[in-house]
Design an enzyme around this catalytic site. Structure first.
Site, PDB file in Angstrom:
ATOM      1  N   SER A 131      -3.907   8.112  -6.802  1.00  0.00           N
ATOM      2  CA  SER A 131      -4.668   7.656  -5.582  1.00  0.00           C
ATOM      3  C   SER A 131      -4.912   5.844  -5.453  1.00  0.00           C
ATOM      4  O   SER A 131      -4.232   5.488  -6.235  1.00  0.00           O
ATOM      5  CB  SER A 131      -6.012   7.841  -5.370  1.00  0.00           C
ATOM      6  OG  SER A 131      -6.345   8.024  -4.257  1.00  0.00           O
ATOM      7  N   TYR A 177      -4.049   1.915   4.238  1.00  0.00           N
ATOM      8  CA  TYR A 177      -3.995   2.185   3.046  1.00  0.00           C
ATOM      9  C   TYR A 177      -5.186   2.524   2.433  1.00  0.00           C
ATOM     10  O   TYR A 177      -4.950   4.143   1.327  1.00  0.00           O
ATOM     11  CB  TYR A 177      -3.666   0.798   2.266  1.00  0.00           C
ATOM     12  CG  TYR A 177      -3.643   1.243   0.790  1.00  0.00           C
ATOM     13  CD1 TYR A 177      -2.413   1.102   0.080  1.00  0.00           C
ATOM     14  CD2 TYR A 177      -4.563   1.196  -0.088  1.00  0.00           C
ATOM     15  CE1 TYR A 177      -1.865   1.389  -0.755  1.00  0.00           C
ATOM     16  CE2 TYR A 177      -4.020   1.342  -1.901  1.00  0.00           C
ATOM     17  CZ  TYR A 177      -2.568   1.622  -2.261  1.00  0.00           C
ATOM     18  OH  TYR A 177      -2.437   1.365  -2.877  1.00  0.00           O
ATOM     19  N   LYS A 195      -5.098   6.565   1.352  1.00  0.00           N
ATOM     20  CA  LYS A 195      -5.310   7.307  -0.911  1.00  0.00           C
ATOM     21  C   LYS A 195      -6.843   8.151  -0.594  1.00  0.00           C
ATOM     22  O   LYS A 195      -7.100   8.691  -1.407  1.00  0.00           O
ATOM     23  CB  LYS A 195      -5.727   5.816  -1.275  1.00  0.00           C
ATOM     24  CG  LYS A 195      -4.500   4.871  -1.380  1.00  0.00           C
ATOM     25  CD  LYS A 195      -3.190   6.179  -2.303  1.00  0.00           C
ATOM     26  CE  LYS A 195      -2.137   4.744  -2.520  1.00  0.00           C
ATOM     27  NZ  LYS A 195      -1.823   4.865  -3.126  1.00  0.00           N
TER      28      LYS A 195
END
Length: 257
Positions: free
Chosen positions: A143, A157, A161
């Site tokens: 992650s 993003y 994650k």
């Protein structure tokens, strides 16, 4: 030096950066490794480097767009054909996007989800029959420290994650009965080929790049890919046999600033 003797790992995003470093340390500990990446040339470079630097390394590669669920199944089948088993899955592949949330369109969101979250889920689904058969399977999802902190212009993003952390916890619940552990690691700023390439394209030297990121950790520097790879290896190892559903922050202390 043989913590992973007779074990097999599949690592996505294995062509460079954290994935390549993880493959090297796994091979150094005796594992056979299947590298998966969309960049065939990068896979070849990494495989050659590992063979040259790790005596007796057992490594193979598979070219695939991580977002392709059919290729995810094919990669798992290829692993079974070449190595006969699978004990560890490392979901490392990811793509980036720098649009602020106010401007990001549906296509941008879908592209990020397809690789960073759905892609990881596809590889989990493809790998689970083999991981269950091993009796001691382990999944490590890569992650990001920003999945739990936050910043500007990386919302797509960071959201994917963060979703990966939830996926990890659910996998831990669902797969414990099958002997599979699922954990996540959250790297901080890591000086990978990706960052070096972006800096050079912008006319910035690597030495200048290395002087940055002093304010993104208590340690005050970039991590090396190896400094992320070793914790991944540990989470996947028998030394972490009583750890599942965990999120390990490898961020130099950023998350407590």
């Amino acid at each position: 030096m043989n913590r992973f003797a007779n074990k097999v790992a599949l690592i996505t995003g294995g062509g460079a950066g954290i994935g390549a470093a993880t493959a090297r340390v796994f091979c150094g500990e005796g594992a056979a490794v299947l590298l998966v990446d969309s960049d065939a040339a990068a896979l070849d470079r990494t495989a050659r480097h590992i063979i040259e630097s790790v005596p007796g390394a057992h490594i193979n590669s598979f070219v695939a767009d991580i977002a392709d669920e059919v290729l995810a199944l094919a990669a798992a089948q290829h692993c079974a054909k070449v190595f006969g088993q699978l004990d560890v899955l490392v979901n490392n592949a990811a793509m980036r996007n720098y649009s602020p949330i106010a401007k990001a369109n549906l296509a941008e969101w879908q592209a990020m989800l397809n690789v960073n979250l759905i892609g990881a889920a596809n590889y989990c689904r493809a790998a689970l029959p083999l991981l269950r058969a091993s009796g001691h399977g382990s999944i490590v999802n890569v992650s990001s420290c920003y999945a739990v902190t936050g910043r500007k212009n990386m919302g797509l993003y960071d959201a994917t994650k963060a979703g990966l952390l939830a996926l990890t916890r659910t996998l831990a619940h669902e797969e414990a009965a099958h002997g599979i552990r699922a954990n996540a690691i959250c790297p901080g700023s890591t000086l990978t080929d990706f960052h070096v390439g972006r800096a050079e394209a912008a006319g910035k030297s690597v030495e200048t790049l290395k002087t940055e990121r002093h304010d993104t950790s208590l340690i005050g520097r970039w991590a090396t890919p190896d400094e992320i790879a070793w914790p991944i290896l540990w989470l996947a190892s028998n030394e972490a046999a009583f750890i599942t559903g965990a999120t390990l922050m490898v961020d130099g202390g950023l998350s407590i600033i």
